[in-house]
Design an enzyme around this catalytic site. Structure first.
Site, short mmCIF file in Angstrom:
data_model
loop_
_atom_site.label_atom_id
_atom_site.label_comp_id
_atom_site.label_asym_id
_atom_site.label_seq_id
_atom_site.Cartn_x
_atom_site.Cartn_y
_atom_site.Cartn_z
N SER A 135 0.87 -1.17 0.00
CA SER A 135 0.00 0.00 0.00
C SER A 135 0.90 1.22 0.00
O SER A 135 1.69 1.41 0.93
CB SER A 135 -0.87 -0.03 1.26
OG SER A 135 -1.61 1.17 1.37
N LYS A 161 -0.98 -1.07 -4.49
CA LYS A 161 -2.19 -0.30 -4.14
C LYS A 161 -1.77 1.15 -3.92
O LYS A 161 -0.82 1.42 -3.20
CB LYS A 161 -2.80 -0.89 -2.87
CG LYS A 161 -3.80 0.00 -2.15
CD LYS A 161 -4.52 -0.77 -1.05
CE LYS A 161 -4.61 0.04 0.23
NZ LYS A 161 -5.25 -0.73 1.33
N LYS A 163 -2.78 4.83 -2.59
CA LYS A 163 -3.71 5.67 -1.83
C LYS A 163 -4.11 6.82 -2.74
O LYS A 163 -3.25 7.37 -3.47
CB LYS A 163 -3.03 6.18 -0.57
CG LYS A 163 -2.82 5.10 0.48
CD LYS A 163 -4.15 4.65 1.05
CE LYS A 163 -3.97 3.75 2.26
NZ LYS A 163 -5.26 3.30 2.80
N ASP A 188 -7.07 3.00 -3.09
CA ASP A 188 -7.80 3.07 -1.81
C ASP A 188 -8.04 4.52 -1.47
O ASP A 188 -7.11 5.29 -1.24
CB ASP A 188 -6.98 2.38 -0.71
CG ASP A 188 -7.72 2.30 0.62
OD1 ASP A 188 -8.86 2.80 0.72
OD2 ASP A 188 -7.15 1.73 1.57
N GLU A 213 -10.97 0.74 -3.44
CA GLU A 213 -11.29 0.45 -2.04
C GLU A 213 -11.97 1.65 -1.38
O GLU A 213 -11.46 2.77 -1.44
CB GLU A 213 -9.97 0.09 -1.33
CG GLU A 213 -10.12 -0.50 0.06
CD GLU A 213 -8.75 -0.91 0.63
OE1 GLU A 213 -7.82 -1.19 -0.17
OE2 GLU A 213 -8.61 -0.93 1.85
N ASP A 238 -13.67 -1.76 2.95
CA ASP A 238 -12.76 -1.90 4.11
C ASP A 238 -13.51 -1.37 5.34
O ASP A 238 -14.17 -2.13 6.04
CB ASP A 238 -11.46 -1.12 3.80
CG ASP A 238 -10.49 -1.05 4.97
OD1 ASP A 238 -10.81 -1.54 6.06
OD2 ASP A 238 -9.37 -0.50 4.81
N LYS A 262 -9.73 -6.95 8.12
CA LYS A 262 -8.73 -6.51 9.09
C LYS A 262 -9.14 -7.03 10.45
O LYS A 262 -10.28 -6.82 10.89
CB LYS A 262 -8.66 -4.98 9.14
CG LYS A 262 -8.03 -4.35 7.90
CD LYS A 262 -8.00 -2.84 8.00
CE LYS A 262 -7.25 -2.26 6.79
NZ LYS A 262 -7.49 -0.81 6.68
N GLY A 290 -3.94 -4.03 6.14
CA GLY A 290 -2.90 -3.71 7.12
C GLY A 290 -3.21 -2.39 7.80
O GLY A 290 -3.99 -1.58 7.27
O1 OSB Z 1 -7.19 1.78 4.54
O2 OSB Z 1 -5.99 0.07 4.27
C1 OSB Z 1 -6.16 1.17 4.80
C2 OSB Z 1 -3.07 2.16 6.85
C3 OSB Z 1 -3.67 2.79 7.92
C4 OSB Z 1 -5.04 2.92 7.94
C5 OSB Z 1 -5.81 2.41 6.91
C6 OSB Z 1 -5.23 1.75 5.84
C7 OSB Z 1 -3.82 1.66 5.80
C8 OSB Z 1 -3.09 1.07 4.70
C9 OSB Z 1 -1.70 0.60 5.02
O3 OSB Z 1 -3.48 1.03 3.55
C10 OSB Z 1 -1.55 -0.86 4.95
C11 OSB Z 1 -0.23 -1.27 5.55
O4 OSB Z 1 0.77 -1.23 4.83
O5 OSB Z 1 -0.19 -1.65 6.74
MG MG Z 2 -8.32 0.62 3.18
#
Ligand code: OSB
Ligand code: MG
Length: 374
Positions: A135, A161, A163, A188, A213, A238, A262, A290
């Site tokens: 991510s 992925k 952001k 995402d 996402e 999510d 999660k 994550g």
């Molecule tokens: O939306 O998946 C998410 C990190 C913090 C809060 C929300 C998210 C995320 C990530 C990071 O996308 C995923 C990771 O590398 O741990």
């Molecule tokens: Mg997410």
């Protein structure tokens, strides 16, 4: 199992680089760990709440209070035989899934150790390795992002992925897609868009994304179903998915075609397994999300990802992407083909580095069963 003590700690852990999402930037993690001592064994769990209540209503500080004042005393008063007993023990407490998961997952870890099997085997995992994605946070410029994508692909990661948010989306996807036409690519939004953005979100279809996402509100199903009808790209939920019933609602309404699971967001292994089973029955692929976890939470994510329905690469990646030094031994590593090998030692499979944990601890409380205190 008799619970001898529950030790709650808050650790301060600086990330090796800042992580930016549509809701903010994280530079330093404040992580709550639960250590449960039982009959000579020690189970560990991690609370995945963020520093601020931006992803969900919980934060490091709210979770600390709920763990200390409510959940840990409830658990210390019981002798749970299974991790699966925890939802009943915590039933009176509404919400606060990330706080609950910290304790429940530590009990699952203990149960696996007591049985002498890996956590993956205890939960019925079927994989010896799991496929990994990354991510990637919002960057200062597109060239900077491109060099990070290049590095992560060279490291072997199977899915990228990105952001995104208004102003950091189509142009970014276009540049990444032009350079890498074949890779598995997703995005995402963490709820950064609204219904008025529907035409704009439809334009994402041009980039052959594996999924989008959580484009809309964090607590929504209905408007995601309206949006999904207009998109070719699958929506992945999510934030919205809190439990098994939410999977039934979302799949029945057509709010998504993929689900991110999660452990913290759904309250621990019991509900995560129920969410997984419901998705599998309905033919909805899942993957493990994550939350910038330390090695403790990461170890639990790795075990979860071995369940049959986790067919897509998750956001579970190497310790070194987050930490100069992780608090587990060995650190989590990813092979050149983007896989994590599942440990087969009893329990979570990654030892807690207690000296380092001690060094990073900024507050600590110990809870014992009331009868043992006097
Ligand atoms: O939306 O998946 C998410 C990190 C913090 C809060 C929300 C998210 C995320 C990530 C990071 O996308 C995923 C990771 O590398 O741990
Ligand atoms: Mg997410």
């Amino acid at each position: 199992m008799r619970i001898d003590a529950i030790v709650l700690r808050e650790l301060h852990m600086p990330l090796v680089r800042p992580f930016e999402t549509s809701f903010g930037v994280t530079r330093n993690r404040r992580i709550v760990l639960a250590e449960i001592q039982s009959e000579g064994l020690t189970g560990w769990g991690e609370c995945t709440a963020g520093e601020h209540p931006f992803f969900s209503p919980e934060s490091t500080d709210t979770a600390w209070l709920v763990l200390l004042n409510e959940l840990a005393p409830m658990l210390a008063a019981e002798s749970p035989e299974h991790g699966g007993d925890c939802p009943r023990i915590f039933r009176a407490v509404r919400g606060n899934p990330m706080a609950k998961a910290a304790l429940e997952n530590a009990i699952w870890d203990l149960e696996a150790q007591r049985e002498g099997i890996s956590l993956s085997r205890l939960i019925g995992g079927v994989r010896e390795t799991i496929p990994c994605g990354v991510s990637l946070g919002i960057q200062a410029s597109i060239p900077e992002l491109l060099s990070i994508v290049e590095r992560e692909l060279a490291a072997g990661y199977q899915r990228i992925k990105l952001k995104c948010k208004p102003g950091w989306d189509v142009e970014v996807f276009e540049r990444v897609r032009n350079r890498w036409p074949e890779i598995l690519l997703s995005c995402d939004a963490n709820s950064a868009y609204r219904l008025r953005d529907q035409d704009h979100l439809e334009s994402f279809d041009a980039f052959d994304l594996l999924m989008i996402e959580q484009p809309l509100w964090h607590d929504d199903f209905y408007f995601h179903s309206v949006l999904q009808k207009r998109l070719n790209t699958p929506i992945c939920l999510d934030e919205s998915i809190r439990n098994r019933r939410d999977v039934l609602a979302a799949t029945e309404m057509g709010s998504c075609r993929i689900i991110n699971i999660k452990l913290g967001r759904v309250g621990g292994f019991s509900e995560a397994i129920a969410v997984h089973n419901a998705a599998l029955e309905r033919g909805t692929p899942v993957w493990c999300g994550g939350m910038l976890e330390s090695g403790i939470g990461r170890a639990h994510n790795i075990a979860l990802s071995t369940l049959e329905g986790f067919t897509l690469p998750g956001d579970v990646s190497a310790s070194s992407r987050y930490w100069a030094e992780d608090i587990v031994e060995p650190a989590v590593t990813v092979s050149k083909d983007g896989e994590i090998a599942i440990p087969d030692t009893p329990g979570r499979g990654y030892e807690a580095r207690t000296d380092l944990i001690e060094k990073l601890t900024v507050r600590r409380e110990t809870i014992r069963a009331a009868a043992l205190v006097g």
